[in-house]
Structure formats: structure tokens, C-alpha cells
Design an enzyme around this catalytic site. Structure first.
Site, PDB file in Angstrom:
ATOM      1  N   LYS A  13      73.956  94.317 115.971  1.00 27.27           N
ATOM      2  CA  LYS A  13      74.992  95.339 116.170  1.00 27.27           C
ATOM      3  C   LYS A  13      75.591  95.250 117.574  1.00 27.27           C
ATOM      4  CE  LYS A  13      72.219  98.828 115.355  1.00 27.27           C
ATOM      5  NZ  LYS A  13      70.951  98.061 115.170  1.00 27.27           N
ATOM      6  N   ARG A 140      60.052 101.049 114.730  1.00 27.80           N
ATOM      7  CA  ARG A 140      61.527 101.146 114.661  1.00 27.80           C
ATOM      8  C   ARG A 140      62.023 100.719 113.281  1.00 27.80           C
ATOM      9  NH1 ARG A 140      62.859  97.642 119.703  1.00 27.80           N
ATOM     10  NH2 ARG A 140      64.973  97.543 118.849  1.00 27.80           N
TER      11      ARG A 140
HETATM   12  P1  AP5 Z   1      71.382  92.814 119.174  1.00 36.95           P
HETATM   13  O1  AP5 Z   1      72.812  92.453 119.138  1.00 36.95           O
HETATM   14  O2  AP5 Z   1      70.844  93.508 120.368  1.00 36.95           O
HETATM   15  O3  AP5 Z   1      71.001  93.641 117.853  1.00 36.95           O
HETATM   16  P2  AP5 Z   1      70.994  95.187 117.618  1.00 36.95           P
HETATM   17  O4  AP5 Z   1      71.209  95.392 116.151  1.00 36.95           O
HETATM   18  O5  AP5 Z   1      71.932  95.866 118.561  1.00 36.95           O
HETATM   19  O6  AP5 Z   1      69.464  95.451 117.986  1.00 36.95           O
HETATM   20  P3  AP5 Z   1      68.783  96.559 118.855  1.00 36.95           P
HETATM   21  O7  AP5 Z   1      67.330  96.192 118.886  1.00 36.95           O
HETATM   22  O8  AP5 Z   1      69.472  96.784 120.154  1.00 36.95           O
HETATM   23  O9  AP5 Z   1      69.025  97.781 117.885  1.00 36.95           O
HETATM   24  P4  AP5 Z   1      68.347  99.113 117.828  1.00 36.95           P
HETATM   25  O10 AP5 Z   1      69.152  99.779 116.775  1.00 36.95           O
HETATM   26  O11 AP5 Z   1      66.880  99.100 117.595  1.00 36.95           O
HETATM   27  O12 AP5 Z   1      68.481  99.638 119.342  1.00 36.95           O
HETATM   28  P5  AP5 Z   1      69.340 100.759 120.015  1.00 36.95           P
HETATM   29  O13 AP5 Z   1      69.579 100.335 121.386  1.00 36.95           O
HETATM   30  O14 AP5 Z   1      70.502 101.157 119.168  1.00 36.95           O
HETATM   31  O15 AP5 Z   1      70.557  91.475 118.868  1.00 36.95           O
HETATM   32  C1  AP5 Z   1      69.151  91.443 118.931  1.00 36.95           C
HETATM   33  C2  AP5 Z   1      68.736  90.048 119.457  1.00 36.95           C
HETATM   34  O16 AP5 Z   1      69.124  89.062 118.524  1.00 36.95           O
HETATM   35  C3  AP5 Z   1      69.416  89.669 120.789  1.00 36.95           C
HETATM   36  O17 AP5 Z   1      68.533  88.930 121.561  1.00 36.95           O
HETATM   37  C4  AP5 Z   1      70.616  88.798 120.334  1.00 36.95           C
HETATM   38  O18 AP5 Z   1      70.982  87.856 121.292  1.00 36.95           O
HETATM   39  C5  AP5 Z   1      70.049  88.146 119.079  1.00 36.95           C
HETATM   40  N1  AP5 Z   1      71.083  87.892 118.055  1.00 36.95           N
HETATM   41  C6  AP5 Z   1      72.140  88.684 117.743  1.00 36.95           C
HETATM   42  N2  AP5 Z   1      72.842  88.137 116.725  1.00 36.95           N
HETATM   43  C7  AP5 Z   1      72.203  86.977 116.383  1.00 36.95           C
HETATM   44  C8  AP5 Z   1      72.451  85.971 115.392  1.00 36.95           C
HETATM   45  N3  AP5 Z   1      73.495  86.041 114.549  1.00 36.95           N
HETATM   46  N4  AP5 Z   1      71.595  84.932 115.330  1.00 36.95           N
HETATM   47  C9  AP5 Z   1      70.520  84.847 116.162  1.00 36.95           C
HETATM   48  N5  AP5 Z   1      70.238  85.749 117.146  1.00 36.95           N
HETATM   49  C10 AP5 Z   1      71.077  86.822 117.234  1.00 36.95           C
HETATM   50  O19 AP5 Z   1      68.318 102.009 119.995  1.00 36.95           O
HETATM   51  C11 AP5 Z   1      67.135 102.010 120.748  1.00 36.95           C
HETATM   52  C12 AP5 Z   1      66.442 103.360 120.590  1.00 36.95           C
HETATM   53  O20 AP5 Z   1      67.306 104.407 121.083  1.00 36.95           O
HETATM   54  C13 AP5 Z   1      66.108 103.777 119.163  1.00 36.95           C
HETATM   55  O21 AP5 Z   1      64.874 103.223 118.718  1.00 36.95           O
HETATM   56  C14 AP5 Z   1      66.068 105.301 119.302  1.00 36.95           C
HETATM   57  O22 AP5 Z   1      64.857 105.740 119.863  1.00 36.95           O
HETATM   58  C15 AP5 Z   1      67.196 105.573 120.287  1.00 36.95           C
HETATM   59  N6  AP5 Z   1      68.497 105.812 119.624  1.00 36.95           N
HETATM   60  C16 AP5 Z   1      69.630 105.043 119.712  1.00 36.95           C
HETATM   61  N7  AP5 Z   1      70.604 105.558 118.950  1.00 36.95           N
HETATM   62  C17 AP5 Z   1      70.098 106.662 118.359  1.00 36.95           C
HETATM   63  C18 AP5 Z   1      70.620 107.589 117.422  1.00 36.95           C
HETATM   64  N8  AP5 Z   1      71.869 107.502 116.935  1.00 36.95           N
HETATM   65  N9  AP5 Z   1      69.813 108.609 117.007  1.00 36.95           N
HETATM   66  C19 AP5 Z   1      68.559 108.729 117.494  1.00 36.95           C
HETATM   67  N10 AP5 Z   1      67.986 107.869 118.371  1.00 36.95           N
HETATM   68  C20 AP5 Z   1      68.758 106.847 118.789  1.00 36.95           C
END
Ligand code: AP5
Length: 187
Positions: A13, A140
Site C-alpha cells: 500500500k 497484525r
Molecule cells: P509497503 O509498501 O510498506 O506495504 P504496506 O501494505 O504499506 O505495509 P505496511 O506493513 O506498512 O502496512 P500496515 O498496514 O501493517 O502498516 P501501517 O503503517 O498502515 O511494503 C512492504 C515491504 O514490501 C517494503 O519493504 C516494500 O519495499 C516491499 N514491497 C512493496 N511492494 C512490493 C512488491 N510488489 N514486490 C516485492 N516487495 C515489495 O500501520 C501500522 C500500525 O498503525 C497498525 O498495525 C495499527 O496499529 C496502526 N494503524 C494504522 N492505520 C490505522 C487505522 N486506520 N486504524 C487503526 N490503527 C491503525
């Protein structure tokens, strides 16, 4: 365009939101990033948020509602935005719908990145964020399945869901997203 990027942790994402933001000249808004900034600020609220994030659970819906409402009210979001990581619960989806009614705006589409779980774990373990430890990742993913997966049906029923195969190289996923948006605009 007012878009939502939906997908499991590690589905890409954040990566795709940044590319789309550049291509469409609209801001990518990551709630995870905004919450990490609140944690870094070291306020009492930040300390509470850190506890939740480091356990792999979700931060309270009410906090998210305030954070997103305030962010969407900023000038740069007037012409559109990409939401990354929000909404994440059915309550947040209803909350967003209400925020948009208040803005006299509508959401255009939900891009849903589909990636198999073993690949998600591999990607996240390849990174070094504070919540990227194996037990936290499992939590998660569990929370995603229980609380966020129902949004797939929610948005499908509203005719907004665009499923995309996210299990391929970054540039191919980016091209598929733009293609889907092209089809959405033509429809
Ligand atoms: P990346 O692009 O970072 O993927 P992502 O889907 O953004 O993954 P995240 O782990 O950041 O998502 P998340 O939803 O757990 O975290 P968030 O910060 O929203 O890619 C991941 C990796 O893969 C990177 O190294 C990238 O380079 C690699 N990659 C990408 N595309 C690729 C491809 N095509 N091929 C190979 N490699 C690839 O949330 C964190 C925490 O915040 C949550 O757990 C929660 O506690 C809190 N939080 C955030 N939003 C909310 C909400 N709306 N409500 C409640 N709590 C929330």
C-alpha cells in the site's frame, strides 16, 4: 480522485500510494505514518498509541476519525487524495463516509491489493520497522483478517472495489493500478 488503497500489511500500500500520488498529483495519506509521527512527538497520546502499535492491534477508531478528518480538511486534499491504511474497520468505513458527506465529496474507488500471506511475511521481515517482529506481524495479519477483510465485501457491495494482483514486481503492480483507474474513469 478520492481513492482508498486496501490490503494486508506488507501488500504494498505504502509503496504504491507514493507512486500513484506522484502520477496523479494528489497527496498520499498514510494513517500508519501519521500515527508514527504522533509517537515520535512523545506526547501522552503518542505513548498510548505506541503501546497499541507495538502489539500489532489497531488504534482506537475515534482517534483515527479525528486524525483523518483534520488531514482531509487541509488545502492539498481538496483536489483528491489516496488513503493508505484507512479505513481498516467497518466503523472507520462508515466514519469516512460521514467525513466525506461533510466535505460534500464522494469516494471514487477502492484499490484492493491481493498478496498471498507467505509473501506478506517475507516482505515485512525484509524491512526493519519497530512493529516488524515475527510475533507482531502474526498479530497484525490476524487483526487484518478479522477487522479489515470485511471491508472487501463492504466496498464490493457498493460497487467501488477494484481487486489487483499485488504479487508481482512493483512496476507491474503500479501499471495494473493505473489501468484499473483508467477503466474506472471510462465506466
Ligand atoms: P509497503 O509498501 O510498506 O506495504 P504496506 O501494505 O504499506 O505495509 P505496511 O506493513 O506498512 O502496512 P500496515 O498496514 O501493517 O502498516 P501501517 O503503517 O498502515 O511494503 C512492504 C515491504 O514490501 C517494503 O519493504 C516494500 O519495499 C516491499 N514491497 C512493496 N511492494 C512490493 C512488491 N510488489 N514486490 C516485492 N516487495 C515489495 O500501520 C501500522 C500500525 O498503525 C497498525 O498495525 C495499527 O496499529 C496502526 N494503524 C494504522 N492505520 C490505522 C487505522 N486506520 N486504524 C487503526 N490503527 C491503525
Amino acid at each position: 480522485m478520492r481513492l482508498i488503497l486496501l490490503g494486508a500489511p506488507g501488500s504494498g500500500k505504502g509503496t504504491q500510494a507514493a507512486l500513484l500520488a506522484e502520477e496523479l498529483a494528489i497527496p498520499a495519506i498514510s494513517t500508519g505514518e501519521m500515527l508514527r509521527q504522533a509517537v515520535a512527538a512523545g506526547t501522552p497520546l503518542g505513548e498510548r498509541i505506541e503501546k497499541v502499535m507495538s502489539s500489532g492491534d489497531l488504534v482506537d477508531d475515534a482517534i483515527l476519525g479525528e486524525v483523518v478528518k483534520t488531514r482531509l480538511a487541509r488545502e492539498d486534499a481538496k483536489g483528491g487524495f489516496i488513503l493508505d491504511g484507512y479505513p481498516r474497520t467497518l466503523a472507520q468505513a462508515d466514519q469516512l463516509a460521514e467525513i466525506l458527506v461533510g466535505m460534500e465529496a464522494e469516494q471514487d474507488g477502492v484499490l484492493y491489493l491481493q498478496v498471498p500471506e507467505p509473501e506478506l511475511v517475507k516482505r515485512i521481515l525484509g524491512r526493519q520497522r519497530a512493529d516488524d517482529k515475527e510475533d507482531v506481524i502474526r498479530q497484525r495479519l490476524l487483526v487484518y483478517r478479522r477487522q479489515t477483510q470485511p471491508l472487501v465485501d463492504y466496498y464490493e457491495q457498493r460497487g467501488l472495489l477494484m481487486p489487483i494482483d499485488g504479487d508481482r514486481p512493483v512496476d507491474e503492480v503500479a501499471a495494473a493500478l493505473l489501468e484499473a483507474l483508467g477503466r474506472m474513469v471510462e465506466a
